[in-house]
Design an enzyme around this catalytic site. Structure first.
Site, PDB file in Angstrom:
ATOM      1  N   ASP A  13       8.268 -56.685  21.849  1.00  0.00           N
ATOM      2  CA  ASP A  13       6.846 -57.056  22.025  1.00  0.00           C
ATOM      3  C   ASP A  13       6.415 -58.341  21.324  1.00  0.00           C
ATOM      4  OD1 ASP A  13       6.891 -54.664  23.375  1.00  0.00           O
ATOM      5  OD2 ASP A  13       5.274 -53.717  22.247  1.00  0.00           O
ATOM      6  N   ASP A  53       5.010 -55.213  26.335  1.00  0.00           N
ATOM      7  CA  ASP A  53       3.968 -54.242  26.601  1.00  0.00           C
ATOM      8  C   ASP A  53       3.270 -54.778  27.861  1.00  0.00           C
ATOM      9  OD1 ASP A  53       2.908 -51.836  25.657  1.00  0.00           O
ATOM     10  OD2 ASP A  53       1.338 -52.796  24.475  1.00  0.00           O
ATOM     11  N   HIS A  55       0.542 -53.607  30.377  1.00  0.00           N
ATOM     12  CA  HIS A  55      -0.456 -52.614  30.771  1.00  0.00           C
ATOM     13  C   HIS A  55      -1.272 -53.027  32.001  1.00  0.00           C
ATOM     14  CE1 HIS A  55       0.270 -50.336  27.192  1.00  0.00           C
ATOM     15  NE2 HIS A  55      -0.258 -51.210  26.364  1.00  0.00           N
ATOM     16  N   HIS A  59      -5.580 -49.108  31.471  1.00  0.00           N
ATOM     17  CA  HIS A  59      -4.636 -48.276  30.714  1.00  0.00           C
ATOM     18  C   HIS A  59      -5.366 -47.297  29.791  1.00  0.00           C
ATOM     19  CE1 HIS A  59      -1.339 -47.334  27.798  1.00  0.00           C
ATOM     20  NE2 HIS A  59      -0.709 -47.237  28.955  1.00  0.00           N
ATOM     21  N   HIS A  97      -5.264 -55.065  25.573  1.00  0.00           N
ATOM     22  CA  HIS A  97      -4.187 -55.967  25.131  1.00  0.00           C
ATOM     23  C   HIS A  97      -3.056 -55.944  26.158  1.00  0.00           C
ATOM     24  CE1 HIS A  97      -2.910 -52.009  23.699  1.00  0.00           C
ATOM     25  NE2 HIS A  97      -1.671 -52.443  23.834  1.00  0.00           N
ATOM     26  N   LYS A 122       7.172 -52.150  29.537  1.00  0.00           N
ATOM     27  CA  LYS A 122       6.779 -50.788  29.168  1.00  0.00           C
ATOM     28  C   LYS A 122       5.261 -50.692  29.147  1.00  0.00           C
ATOM     29  CE  LYS A 122       6.991 -51.686  24.215  1.00  0.00           C
ATOM     30  NZ  LYS A 122       5.581 -51.370  23.942  1.00  0.00           N
ATOM     31  N   CYS A 170       5.798 -50.059  17.746  1.00  0.00           N
ATOM     32  CA  CYS A 170       6.785 -50.102  18.829  1.00  0.00           C
ATOM     33  C   CYS A 170       8.212 -50.307  18.331  1.00  0.00           C
ATOM     34  CB  CYS A 170       6.369 -51.155  19.857  1.00  0.00           C
ATOM     35  SG  CYS A 170       4.827 -50.654  20.688  1.00  0.00           S
TER      36      CYS A 170
HETATM   37 ZN   LIG Z   1      -0.008 -51.286  24.319  1.00  0.00          ZN
END
Ligand SMILES: [Zn+2]
Length: 230
Positions: A13, A53, A55, A59, A97, A122, A170
């Site tokens: 990330d 990440d 999204h 989300h 985010h 992810k 994470c």
């Molecule tokens: Zn996230």
């Protein structure tokens, strides 16, 4: 020491929204580690992956999706969308985010992406939180898995080194899942940055990782020498 098989590197990330100056969930000291990550990417790891990440705008982890809820302050109990009786998880609600297609979702330009062998997305399933690069935390059944476990096994990886952001979210969950997937797992601590930088927070995090079978090392550790000599 020597490695039992092949080593992989996971850079977690390293995205604009997790870095200063503009990130909505910026981790202090994150962007400054870019040179360290690039040096690690120069070592002869058999797999060099980065995660994003990734999204959708709606989300479930975004406070903006829940009326009256405040980011950081409020939490939400989230059930397994495919089995109401599986263990639920209480998730912290965040500011928006790493929304797909936005600047905040991009990997920072300081990271040398030309050295990566793959990028894992992810958090794309809007129904569940997913800190780990392997997938969300549900087990009965698993939902929204990334396929990372299989792809590492197919590549012959036995040892996984985890770095990136944030150490206490994470990076932690990816490392713990990597042990569950059968990999000898290392977190290179000085190639991570945590949101909670307190001594108590760090001590608790280290204990949790070690209790789950993760080995915590630093950039001068003999385990990295083994990778250099591989
Ligand atoms: Zn996230």
């Amino acid at each position: 020491m020597t490695l039992s098989g092949k080593a992989g590197l996971a850079v977690i990330d390293v995205q604009e929204d997790f870095c200063e100056p503009n990130g909505s969930l910026a981790v202090k000291g994150g962007r400054e580690l870019a040179e360290v990550w690039n040096d690690l990417l120069s070592l002869p790891f058999a797999v060099k992956l980065a995660t994003r990440d990734y999204h959708p705008q709606d989300h479930i982890s975004f406070a903006s999706q829940h009326s009256g809820k405040q980011p950081f302050a409020d939490t939400l109990m989230v059930k397994n969308p495919e089995n109401e009786s599986d263990d639920p998880f209480t998730v912290t609600l965040w500011p928006d985010h790493c929304v797909q297609g936005t600047k905040g979702c991009e990997i920072i330009p300081e990271l040398d992406q030309s050295k990566l062998t793959q990028v894992i997305r992810k958090g794309w399933d809007k129904r569940v939180e997913a800190f780990s690069a392997f997938g969300p935390a549900y087990r009965n059944p698993r939902v929204g898995m990334s396929g990372l476990g299989d792809s590492l096994r197919e590549a012959g990886i036995t040892d996984l080194f985890v770095v990136g952001l944030a150490y206490d979210y994470c990076v932690k969950h990816t490392a713990i899942d990597a042990v569950e997937h059968g990999f000898k797992t290392y977190v290179i601590e000085d190639a991570t940055a945590a949101i909670d930088k307190s001594d108590e927070g760090l001590a608790k995090l280290r204990k949790e990782l070690q209790d789950k079978g993760v080995t915590i090392i630093d950039l001068n550790s003999k385990e990295l020498d083994a990778v250099r000599k591989a």
